[in-house]
Design an enzyme around this catalytic site. Structure first.
Site, PDB file in Angstrom:
ATOM      1  N   SER A 238       0.822  -1.208   0.000  1.00 59.15           N
ATOM      2  CA  SER A 238       0.000   0.000   0.000  1.00 59.15           C
ATOM      3  C   SER A 238       0.856   1.258   0.000  1.00 59.15           C
ATOM      4  CB  SER A 238      -0.949   0.005   1.207  1.00 59.15           C
ATOM      5  OG  SER A 238      -0.215  -0.132   2.409  1.00 59.15           O
ATOM      6  N   PHE A 242       9.699  -0.214   2.777  1.00 53.35           N
ATOM      7  CA  PHE A 242       9.546  -1.619   3.144  1.00 53.35           C
ATOM      8  C   PHE A 242       9.005  -1.783   4.548  1.00 53.35           C
ATOM      9  CE2 PHE A 242      11.145  -5.766   4.687  1.00 53.35           C
ATOM     10  CZ  PHE A 242      10.376  -6.548   3.835  1.00 53.35           C
ATOM     11  N   HIS A 243       7.966  -2.608   4.643  1.00 58.43           N
ATOM     12  CA  HIS A 243       7.328  -2.892   5.922  1.00 58.43           C
ATOM     13  C   HIS A 243       6.802  -4.325   5.901  1.00 58.43           C
ATOM     14  CE1 HIS A 243       4.232  -1.396   3.169  1.00 58.43           C
ATOM     15  NE2 HIS A 243       3.341  -2.084   3.862  1.00 58.43           N
ATOM     16  N   VAL A 244       6.587  -4.857   7.088  1.00 55.75           N
ATOM     17  CA  VAL A 244       6.174  -6.249   7.261  1.00 55.75           C
ATOM     18  C   VAL A 244       4.944  -6.284   8.153  1.00 55.75           C
ATOM     19  CG1 VAL A 244       6.877  -8.522   8.136  1.00 55.75           C
ATOM     20  CG2 VAL A 244       8.553  -7.048   7.008  1.00 55.75           C
TER      21      VAL A 244
END
Length: 315
Positions: A238, A242-244
């Site tokens: 979205s 970078f994200h988790v």
């Protein structure tokens, strides 16, 4: 600040329903606040099993009852129950204000499409789209979190290292109460990774270290073993920093867990290890990736729909 936010929410003027999901009990509304576009999303909360007055004392928990039907030993009722915003809220409500056209598209009901993104399409068109989406302050809210200008009180764990570090905090989708719907986000400090397309085998130590630290932090904070957690990334994400995502394995994630969108972090690491074993200099940018897009998504409208018609993308 909380008082101002509540005043804004109560000033919301309804325009239309963007989407509703009767299965997941969610509703997305479009309206305005002080003349600016706004979106309210609402989701019915889970039952409070920590202090369940409904089950311990139905006479107090059930405020009213209407019998729908009775057949032998089976009875069906509609009811209202005793609720409070702190211990047994009726709904979790999110406000996006002021919202953008991109938000309106994201939260609107729309037909989904499976698309195949080849390395050529990614390099020629999608990278251009990603560059557009990282300009103009679109990631300011992310940097506010990383710089402790916003949501710092919510941080569960932080590794401050600028190369391998990250911030772990509850996602806005979680009500902070129901453990089986636990939802946390991991936002990395480094800014050179926009999506999994940027990964090569050189990033394996970074990802394995992140995974280990996240599991340890979540286990210590919420007393949950690793086998009750799902750790995954989205493609397309979205936003392009970078994200988790970390969620309880029992949590129904709906569209965000669609096949082709949610990719387990373990699978990302395994794919990179196979690339490393092959001895080639390839990375995720060299893979053909199949994923889901809504027909209101700019990637569909500007790239994949034109390509399907034999036309040149407009990105």
């Amino acid at each position: 600040m909380a008082e101002i936010a509540e005043q804004d929410l109560r000033a919301f003027k309804f325009e239309r329903i963007l989407n509703e999901d009767t299965g997941r009990k969610t509703l997305n509304l479009l309206g305005t606040i002080k003349g600016l576009p706004a979106i309210i999303t609402a989701e019915k909360t889970a039952f409070n099993t920590t202090s369940p007055s409904l089950f311990v004392s139905p006479s107090e928990g059930l405020l009213s009852l209407t019998l729908l039907q009775k057949n032998d030993i089976y009875h069906w009722f509609l009811s209202t129950i005793s609720q409070s915003p702190t211990s047994n809220a009726a709904a979790k409500v999110n406000l996006i204000y002021p919202c953008t056209d991109a938000h309106i598209k994201k939260y609107s009901a729309q037909q989904l499409h499976m698309v195949v993104e080849t390395p050529e399409i990614y390099e020629k068109y999608v990278t251009r789209y990603i560059t557009q989406k990282t300009k103009g302050g679109r990631l300011n809210w992310v940097y506010n979190i990383l710089d402790h200008k916003a949501e710092s009180e919510k941080i569960v764990f932080e590794d401050e290292d600028r190369e391998v570090g990250f911030i772990l905090l509850p996602d806005l989708k979680w009500d902070l109460v129901t453990m089986t719907s636990l939802y946390l986000s991991v936002i990395v400090h480094r800014t050179d990774i926009r999506s999994i397309r940027d990964f090569t085998p050189i990033h394996i130590p970074f990802l394995t270290s992140l995974r280990s630290k996240v599991l340890t932090a979540v286990s210590q904070k919420y007393s949950l073993p690793a086998d009750l957690l799902k750790i995954y990334v989205h493609y397309q994400p979205s936003y392009y920093h970078f994200h988790v995502h970390v969620v309880h394995i029992s949590h129904d994630m709906g569209g965000s867990a669609t096949v082709g969108k949610a990719i387990l972090l373990d699978d990302v690491i395994q794919t990179l290890r196979l690339m490393e074993k092959g001895g080639s200099l390839i990375g995720y940018k060299d893979l053909e990736m199949t994923y889901v897009l809504g027909e209101e998504h700019d990637l569909w409208k500007k790239i994949f729909e034109p390509l399907g018609k034999g036309e040149e993308p407009t990105i």
